[in-house]
Design a protein around this motif. Structure first.
Motif, mmCIF file in Angstrom:
data_model
loop_
_atom_site.group_PDB
_atom_site.id
_atom_site.type_symbol
_atom_site.label_atom_id
_atom_site.label_comp_id
_atom_site.label_asym_id
_atom_site.label_seq_id
_atom_site.Cartn_x
_atom_site.Cartn_y
_atom_site.Cartn_z
ATOM 1 N N THR A 80 20.167 20.226 17.382
ATOM 2 C CA THR A 80 20.043 21.321 16.427
ATOM 3 C C THR A 80 19.991 20.753 15.023
ATOM 4 O O THR A 80 20.243 19.566 14.802
ATOM 5 C CB THR A 80 21.234 22.298 16.539
ATOM 6 O OG1 THR A 80 22.449 21.587 16.278
ATOM 7 C CG2 THR A 80 21.296 22.943 17.916
ATOM 8 N N GLY A 81 19.654 21.609 14.069
ATOM 9 C CA GLY A 81 19.599 21.166 12.681
ATOM 10 C C GLY A 81 18.603 20.038 12.482
ATOM 11 O O GLY A 81 17.464 20.113 12.940
ATOM 12 N N ALA A 82 19.032 18.973 11.841
ATOM 13 C CA ALA A 82 18.151 17.836 11.586
ATOM 14 C C ALA A 82 17.732 17.137 12.867
ATOM 15 O O ALA A 82 16.721 16.431 12.903
ATOM 16 C CB ALA A 82 18.847 16.837 10.657
ATOM 17 N N ALA A 83 18.500 17.337 13.959
ATOM 18 C CA ALA A 83 18.184 16.704 15.240
ATOM 19 C C ALA A 83 17.379 17.619 16.154
ATOM 20 O O ALA A 83 17.173 17.302 17.334
ATOM 21 C CB ALA A 83 19.473 16.280 15.942
ATOM 22 N N ALA A 84 16.910 18.750 15.640
ATOM 23 C CA ALA A 84 16.137 19.694 16.453
ATOM 24 C C ALA A 84 14.803 19.083 16.869
ATOM 25 O O ALA A 84 14.283 18.180 16.209
ATOM 26 C CB ALA A 84 15.895 20.980 15.665
ATOM 27 N N GLN A 85 14.244 19.602 17.950
ATOM 28 C CA GLN A 85 12.940 19.125 18.417
ATOM 29 C C GLN A 85 11.855 19.601 17.466
ATOM 30 O O GLN A 85 11.783 20.782 17.124
ATOM 31 C CB GLN A 85 12.651 19.643 19.824
ATOM 32 C CG GLN A 85 11.293 19.194 20.351
ATOM 33 C CD GLN A 85 11.012 19.712 21.756
ATOM 34 O OE1 GLN A 85 11.903 20.142 22.467
ATOM 35 N NE2 GLN A 85 9.760 19.675 22.146
ATOM 36 N N ALA A 86 11.009 18.690 17.005
ATOM 37 C CA ALA A 86 9.915 19.023 16.099
ATOM 38 C C ALA A 86 8.666 19.364 16.901
ATOM 39 O O ALA A 86 8.272 18.631 17.803
ATOM 40 C CB ALA A 86 9.631 17.862 15.156
ATOM 41 N N ILE A 87 8.057 20.492 16.577
ATOM 42 C CA ILE A 87 6.826 20.940 17.231
ATOM 43 C C ILE A 87 5.779 21.200 16.153
ATOM 44 O O ILE A 87 6.021 21.952 15.218
ATOM 45 C CB ILE A 87 7.052 22.226 18.048
ATOM 46 C CG1 ILE A 87 8.073 21.995 19.159
ATOM 47 C CG2 ILE A 87 5.741 22.737 18.627
ATOM 48 C CD1 ILE A 87 8.444 23.252 19.928
ATOM 49 N N SER A 88 4.618 20.569 16.266
ATOM 50 C CA SER A 88 3.503 20.808 15.349
ATOM 51 C C SER A 88 2.342 21.382 16.148
ATOM 52 O O SER A 88 1.989 20.852 17.202
ATOM 53 C CB SER A 88 3.074 19.510 14.653
ATOM 54 O OG SER A 88 4.105 19.025 13.824
ATOM 55 N N SER A 89 1.754 22.461 15.635
ATOM 56 C CA SER A 89 0.698 23.137 16.388
ATOM 57 C C SER A 89 -0.418 23.595 15.466
ATOM 58 O O SER A 89 -0.161 24.201 14.422
ATOM 59 C CB SER A 89 1.283 24.348 17.134
ATOM 60 O OG SER A 89 0.261 25.091 17.779
ATOM 61 N N THR A 90 -1.653 23.274 15.824
ATOM 62 C CA THR A 90 -2.819 23.839 15.154
ATOM 63 C C THR A 90 -3.249 25.042 15.978
ATOM 64 O O THR A 90 -3.689 24.904 17.110
ATOM 65 C CB THR A 90 -3.962 22.827 15.057
ATOM 66 O OG1 THR A 90 -3.519 21.693 14.301
ATOM 67 C CG2 THR A 90 -5.170 23.436 14.371
#
Length: 218
Positions: A34-44
């Motif tokens: 959570t927070g800074a350790a959350a999973q990053a998701i990038s989507s176009t």
């Protein structure tokens, strides 16, 4: 093995085993951090992230979206978060809950939801985040699950400047109407625009999310 290759219709597709998702079943449904350790998701364009808990836990997602090349150019855009298929086993908000924030885990709170906010008559809950990045944190007990869908949405009204994504009040709606918010809960699908023109009489938009460019007398 994370899944099986099967014929679906006329094509081969992966049918994922429990605990995995994605076209190649390469993504685990389980999540952590959570927070800074959350999973990053990038989507176009749009995407979906299923979540399932096998034990009491919580996890977060930092979701960043961008318009596809085929969309109307959106230089000013935000994110739509859709929650569906929710099964929250505890009515205690400290055990089963979903929180949506703008930009980051410390950003503006957009929604805080518990089990009672999800019902059989509300299959999908939809929220607008006025930032290209949204933070979604899920707290659950064993057996809890839901699906998080995300997509970009324009934050300006149509017009000579607005349609190109540059907000200019004098040009939105061609100066012939007022820019108002779209009620996302009243639409069957996520629109490309979060705002629309309410035209001055007798004008009307040529299309639902168009500028005031035609006569409204039919």
């Amino acid at each position: 093995s994370r899944g099986q290759c099967r014929v679906v219709g006329t094509t081969f597709k992966c049918v994922c085993n429990e605990g995995y998702f994605g076209e190649s079943c390469g993504s685990p449904i389980a999540c952590s951090g959570t927070g800074a350790a959350a999973q990053a998701i990038s989507s176009t364009g749009s995407g979906v992230r299923p979540v399932s808990f096998t034990a009491a836990s919580r996890c977060g997602f930092s979701i960043t979206v961008a318009p596809t090349e085929t969309m109307t150019r959106m230089a000013v855009y935000g994110t739509v978060i859709e929650l569906s298929g929710a099964t929250l086993g505890s009515r205690n908000c400290s055990e089963s809950a979903v929180r949506i924030r703008s930009a980051s885990s410390t950003g503006t709170n957009v929604a805080s939801l518990c089990a009672d906010d999800f019902s059989a008559t509300t299959s999908t809950l939809r929220f607008r985040v006025d930032s290209p990045t949204a933070y979604v944190e899920v707290r659950g007990v064993a057996g809890d699950q839901l699906s998080i869908a995300y997509s970009p949405i324009s934050l300006v009204c149509p017009g000579p400047q607005g349609s190109s994504g540059v907000p200019a009040a004098s040009d939105e709606c061609s100066g012939r109407g007022t820019c108002i918010d779209v009620d996302l809960s009243a639409t069957t699908a996520v629109p490309l625009w979060a705002k629309r023109c309410r035209c001055n009489a007798p004008l009307a938009p040529r299309t639902t999310y168009g500028t005031c460019d035609t006569c409204g007398f039919g």
